[in-house]
Design an enzyme around this catalytic site. Structure first.
Site, PDB file in Angstrom:
ATOM      1  CD  GLU A  27     -13.902   6.365   7.010  1.00 18.07           C
ATOM      2  OE1 GLU A  27     -15.058   6.794   6.845  1.00 18.07           O
ATOM      3  OE2 GLU A  27     -12.887   7.069   6.878  1.00 18.07           O
ATOM      4  CB  ALA A 143     -17.528  15.896  14.679  1.00 18.51           C
ATOM      5  CE  LYS A 161      -9.969  12.961  -1.382  1.00 20.75           C
ATOM      6  NZ  LYS A 161     -10.904  12.147  -0.603  1.00 20.75           N
TER       7      LYS A 161
HETATM    8  N1  PSU Z   1     -12.147  12.896   3.618  1.00 20.15           N
HETATM    9  C1  PSU Z   1     -11.740  12.046   2.655  1.00 20.15           C
HETATM   10  N2  PSU Z   1     -12.419  10.903   2.495  1.00 20.15           N
HETATM   11  C2  PSU Z   1     -13.484  10.568   3.289  1.00 20.15           C
HETATM   12  C3  PSU Z   1     -13.884  11.465   4.302  1.00 20.15           C
HETATM   13  C4  PSU Z   1     -13.195  12.614   4.436  1.00 20.15           C
HETATM   14  O1  PSU Z   1     -10.799  12.333   1.943  1.00 20.15           O
HETATM   15  O2  PSU Z   1     -14.090   9.515   3.098  1.00 20.15           O
HETATM   16  C5  PSU Z   1     -15.018  11.097   5.195  1.00 20.15           C
HETATM   17  C6  PSU Z   1     -14.493  10.421   6.472  1.00 20.15           C
HETATM   18  O3  PSU Z   1     -15.431   9.452   6.891  1.00 20.15           O
HETATM   19  C7  PSU Z   1     -14.461  11.575   7.447  1.00 20.15           C
HETATM   20  C8  PSU Z   1     -15.687  12.343   7.032  1.00 20.15           C
HETATM   21  O4  PSU Z   1     -14.516  11.175   8.781  1.00 20.15           O
HETATM   22  O5  PSU Z   1     -15.710  12.268   5.616  1.00 20.15           O
HETATM   23  C9  PSU Z   1     -15.656  13.772   7.510  1.00 20.15           C
HETATM   24  O6  PSU Z   1     -16.876  14.376   7.274  1.00 20.15           O
HETATM   25  P1  PSU Z   1     -17.197  15.816   7.916  1.00 20.15           P
HETATM   26  O7  PSU Z   1     -16.245  16.756   7.238  1.00 20.15           O
HETATM   27  O8  PSU Z   1     -18.624  16.078   7.559  1.00 20.15           O
HETATM   28  O9  PSU Z   1     -16.972  15.682   9.381  1.00 20.15           O
END
Ligand code: PSU
Ligand code: MN
Length: 305
Positions: A27, A143, A161
Site C-alpha cells: 500500500e 472501511a 495499533k
Molecule cells: N494503521 C496503522 N498504520 C497505517 C494505517 C493504519 O497503524 O498506515 C493506514 C492504513 O493505510 C489503513 C488506513 O488502511 O490507515 C486506515 O485509515 P482509516 O482508519 O481512515 O480507514
C-alpha cells in the site's frame, strides 16, 4: 464491469500475473501518511527488494493522475513519499479521484480493491484500520473491515495499533466471516507489541498452510479476504506501557482538536510518530519488512497450488 481502462499495470507485474508467478501488493498510505521522509523512500525500495529476494514480484499500489497504478517506478515512489499534500483514498474516494484525475495514497481497503482488480491475491502492510475506540458513539469504523468482508485478498499485517478497539475489531471481522490467522502465534498482535491480549481463532504454522486455506476459501466461493496477524520480531517489540501511554496521549489530542473522519487515523499516526521520536519508526520499519517476507512466502506457496 469495465475497470481495465482505469488500471495501469507495469509490464513486469503484468507478465508475472499472466504467468501465474507470485506477486505481492504493497500500500502507499503507509508511505505518504505513516512514515517520515526520507525514511519512507528507503523503506519503499528495501521492502520491494525483500519481496524479490523471496522469489516474488512486488507491486506498490497508488492512484496517480487518475489511474489505478499497480507497480510504481522510482519517480512515482518518490512522489508518494515526498509529494505535497498527497490525499488518502479509501473506497469511497476512489471514483471521485479517478474522475478528477487526482493523485492519492491507497489505504488497506483500496489496495485490496485494486489488487483484486489486477488479480493479486497477497498483500503486505503494517497495520490495518478497524473499529476505533469509542466507536459505539462516533461510529468510526475503518472501511478496511468491509473490504475484508467483500474482497478476495490475503493481507499480512502486524495486527493493529491500540489506537483502535482491538476486541471490537476482531468481533466485527467475525461477524463478516473473515478468517483471522495467527502466524506462528495464538495471539492477535498489536503492531508495536507481539501480543494484544486477544487470541486468534487459528494459529498457522507456515506459509503453505495459509496458502491452502486461501485456496480452499476461494474454491468454495466464500467471498472476502483473510487477515494474517504476523507479530513484530521480538527484538523490535516495544514496551506495552510506554507505547500505550503515547497512544492515550494521541487520542486525547485528537479529541481536543476535534479531529474526525478520514483525518483521524493520519492524525493519530503522525502524533505517535512525533511523541516517540525515532523509537516507534524503527519498530514500524522492521515489522513491515517482516510482513513482506511472510507475504512473499505465502504468495510463492499459493502460486504452486
Ligand atoms: N494503521 C496503522 N498504520 C497505517 C494505517 C493504519 O497503524 O498506515 C493506514 C492504513 O493505510 C489503513 C488506513 O488502511 O490507515 C486506515 O485509515 P482509516 O482508519 O481512515 O480507514
Ligand atoms: Mn474512520
Amino acid at each position: 464491469m469495465n475497470y481495465r481502462e482505469y488500471l495501469s499495470i507495469t509490464p513486469e507485474v503484468e507478465k508475472a500475473l499472466s504467468e501465474g508467478k507470485p506477486v505481492v501488493a504493497l500500500e502507499s498510505t503507509i508511505l505518504s501518511h505513516g512514515m517520515p521522509y526520507p525514511e519512507n523512500i528507503e523503506f519503499a525500495h528495501k521492502v520491494e527488494k525483500i519481496i524479490r529476494d523471496e522469489g516474488a514480484v512486488p507491486a506498490t499500489l497508488a492512484i496517480i493522475a487518475g489511474k489505478l497504478k499497480v507497480g510504481l517506478n522510482d519517480e512515482e515512489l518518490e512522489l508518494m513519499c515526498h509529494g505535497e499534500n498527497i490525499a488518502k483514498a479509501s473506497r469511497r474516494d476512489v471514483a471521485v479521484y479517478l474522475a478528477n484525475g487526482q493523485t492519492a495514497a491507497t489505504t488497506v481497503a483500496t489496495t485490496m480493491l485494486i489488487a483484486d482488480m489486477a488479480g493479486i491475491r497477497v498483500f503486505a502492510t503494517g497495520g490495518i484500520g478497524g473499529v476505533h475506540r469509542g466507536a459505539q458513539e462516533t461510529m468510526d469504523i475503518s472501511a478496511d473491515l468491509q473490504e475484508f468482508a467483500n474482497t478476495a485478498v490475503c493481507v499480512v499485517s502486524a495486527g493493529c495499533k491500540s489506537i483502535l478497539d482491538i476486541g471490537l475489531t476482531l468481533e466485527y471481522l467475525e461477524t463478516y466471516g473473515v478468517p483471522v490467522l495467527g502466524y506462528q502465534t495464538k495471539d492477535f498482535p498489536a503492531f508495536y507489541s507481539e501480543t494484544s491480549g486477544f487470541g486468534v481463532d487459528y494459529e498457522v504454522k507456515d506459509a503453505a498452510e495459509v496458502a491452502k486455506i486461501l485456496k480452499t476459501k476461494w474454491d468454495l466461493g466464500l467471498k472476502g479476504g483473510v487477515l494474517v496477524g504476523n507479530p513484530i520480531p521480538h527484538e523490535y517489540s516495544m514496551d506495552h506501557e510506554v507505547i500505550d501511554k503515547v497512544i492515550d496521549q494521541a487520542l486525547e489530542m485528537a479529541k481536543e482538536k476535534k479531529i474526525h473522519g478520514k483525518a483521524t487515523t493520519p492524525f493519530l499516526l503522525a502524533t505517535i510518530k512525533d511523541l516517540t521520536g525515532g523509537d516507534s519508526l524503527a519498530s514500524n520499519l522492521q515489522l513491515a519488512y517482516n510482513n513482506a517476507r511472510v507475504a512473499s512466502k505465502i504468495a510463492v506457496e499459493f502460486a504452486k497450488l
